[in-house]
Design a protein around this motif. Structure first.
Motif, short mmCIF file in Angstrom:
data_model
loop_
_atom_site.label_atom_id
_atom_site.label_comp_id
_atom_site.label_asym_id
_atom_site.label_seq_id
_atom_site.Cartn_x
_atom_site.Cartn_y
_atom_site.Cartn_z
N ASN A 158 55.78 40.62 -32.38
CA ASN A 158 56.91 40.86 -33.28
C ASN A 158 56.73 42.17 -34.05
O ASN A 158 57.70 42.89 -34.31
CB ASN A 158 57.06 39.70 -34.27
CG ASN A 158 57.66 38.46 -33.63
OD1 ASN A 158 58.42 38.55 -32.67
ND2 ASN A 158 57.31 37.29 -34.15
N GLU A 162 59.16 45.60 -34.31
CA GLU A 162 59.58 46.25 -35.55
C GLU A 162 59.24 47.73 -35.56
O GLU A 162 59.92 48.53 -36.23
CB GLU A 162 58.92 45.54 -36.74
CG GLU A 162 59.43 44.12 -36.96
CD GLU A 162 58.64 43.37 -38.01
OE1 GLU A 162 57.74 44.00 -38.63
OE2 GLU A 162 58.91 42.17 -38.22
N GLN A 205 59.97 30.98 -27.92
CA GLN A 205 61.19 31.38 -28.61
C GLN A 205 61.22 30.94 -30.07
O GLN A 205 61.93 31.52 -30.87
CB GLN A 205 62.41 30.82 -27.87
CG GLN A 205 62.65 31.50 -26.53
CD GLN A 205 63.85 30.91 -25.81
OE1 GLN A 205 63.99 29.70 -25.71
NE2 GLN A 205 64.72 31.76 -25.30
N ASN A 209 60.46 37.03 -31.27
CA ASN A 209 61.78 37.63 -31.08
C ASN A 209 62.26 37.44 -29.64
O ASN A 209 61.50 37.62 -28.69
CB ASN A 209 61.71 39.12 -31.43
CG ASN A 209 63.08 39.77 -31.48
OD1 ASN A 209 63.75 39.92 -30.46
ND2 ASN A 209 63.50 40.17 -32.67
N ASP A 210 63.53 37.08 -29.49
CA ASP A 210 64.08 36.79 -28.16
C ASP A 210 64.06 38.00 -27.23
O ASP A 210 64.14 37.86 -26.01
CB ASP A 210 65.52 36.28 -28.28
CG ASP A 210 65.60 34.89 -28.89
OD1 ASP A 210 64.56 34.21 -28.93
OD2 ASP A 210 66.69 34.50 -29.34
N ASN A 211 63.99 39.21 -27.79
CA ASN A 211 64.00 40.42 -26.97
C ASN A 211 62.65 40.72 -26.33
O ASN A 211 62.55 41.57 -25.45
CB ASN A 211 64.41 41.63 -27.82
CG ASN A 211 65.89 41.62 -28.17
OD1 ASN A 211 66.62 40.73 -27.75
ND2 ASN A 211 66.34 42.59 -28.93
#
Length: 259
Positions: A158, A162, A205, A209-211
């Protein structure tokens, strides 16, 4: 009319049945190196007389595992071929710190940084985490670090997102010492999948993050030989990363790595 209604109902029920999950096929490469000493015959994929060190104890750190894998031509081919399927020129860096990350702060260094030649604005950050599995005589395998991988790996991945990479992956590397399994075909001496449900069945999930994409790599020691002599390497992209427009400041920092 009742018969027709019954048929229509059955067709609807069949069409609405939940589809079985589809899994990507794992790409695998087996290799063995033997000394040519003038003997009339050379045997491959056989045990040495004295067992060598376990793959679970061979590496001093996570960085060492990552560097070892990225030095392997077969692994790079599998990784690059899945992430950049149409490219013939991929640049990579391992253990990247400044100027991209801040010392002693999450997410730490960038384990693997990839981009196509001249396309630093579409870079990929890959966070790597290690799971170790060691086969034992007449016992279940010893598997460690799964909970730590799930907790820390998702947090660091994650953090990569960012930072602003165009794509981010979490790469889970299984170091699998399968030497004590009894399968007569040595190439199938791997940790049984049912003992790895905690790893492969984890709901990423809920914490990631889903991406962010997910890749599983398998380093299999299936003979008594050192992992540098005889091994199996596997790779499967479990979930594709979703593209995002890369942060412009990040692109400039990546370009400086080439100076």
């Amino acid at each position: 009319m009742k018969l027709m209604a019954s048929i229509i109902k059955k067709i609807k029920n069949l069409s609405q049945k939940e589809k079985q999950p589809e899994y990507e096929v794992t790409e695998y490469v087996f290799s063995d190196r033997q000394r040519i000493d003038g003997s009339s015959t050379i045997s491959f994929f056989v045990n040495n007389s004295e067992p060598d060190i376990s793959v679970t104890k061979n590496f001093e750190s996570e960085d060492e595992v990552v560097n070892w894998l990225m030095d392997n031509r077969d692994f790079r081919r599998m990784l690059f071929g899945n992430i950049f399927p149409t490219s013939s020129s991929v640049k990579y860096h391992c253990g990247v710190k400044e100027p991209i990350t801040v010392p002693n702060k999450m997410p730490g260094d960038i384990d693997i940084l990839l981009y196509e030649q001249g396309k630093e604005d579409n870079a990929i950050g890959i966070e790597c985490k290690i799971v170790k599995s060691e086969s034992r005589e007449n016992q279940l395998p010893k598997i460690n670090k799964i909970t730590s991988v799930q907790k820390k790996g998702t947090k660091q991945a994650n953090g990569y997102f960012e930072i602003g990479f165009s794509r981010v992956y979490l790469l889970i590397i299984l170091l699998d010492d399968g030497r004590n399994y009894k399968n007569p075909n040595v190439m199938f001496r791997t940790t049984p999948s049912e003992t790895l449900n905690e790893l492969y069945g984890f709901d990423w999930q809920t914490q990631m993050n889903d991406n962010i994409g997910i890749i599983y790599a398998h380093v299999n020691q299936f003979t008594s030989n050192h992992i540098n002599q005889t091994k199996g390497l596997g790779l499967r992209v479990e979930r594709e990363a979703i593209y995002s427009k890369q942060d412009e400041n990040l692109t400039k920092k990546i370009q400086k790595l080439n100076n």
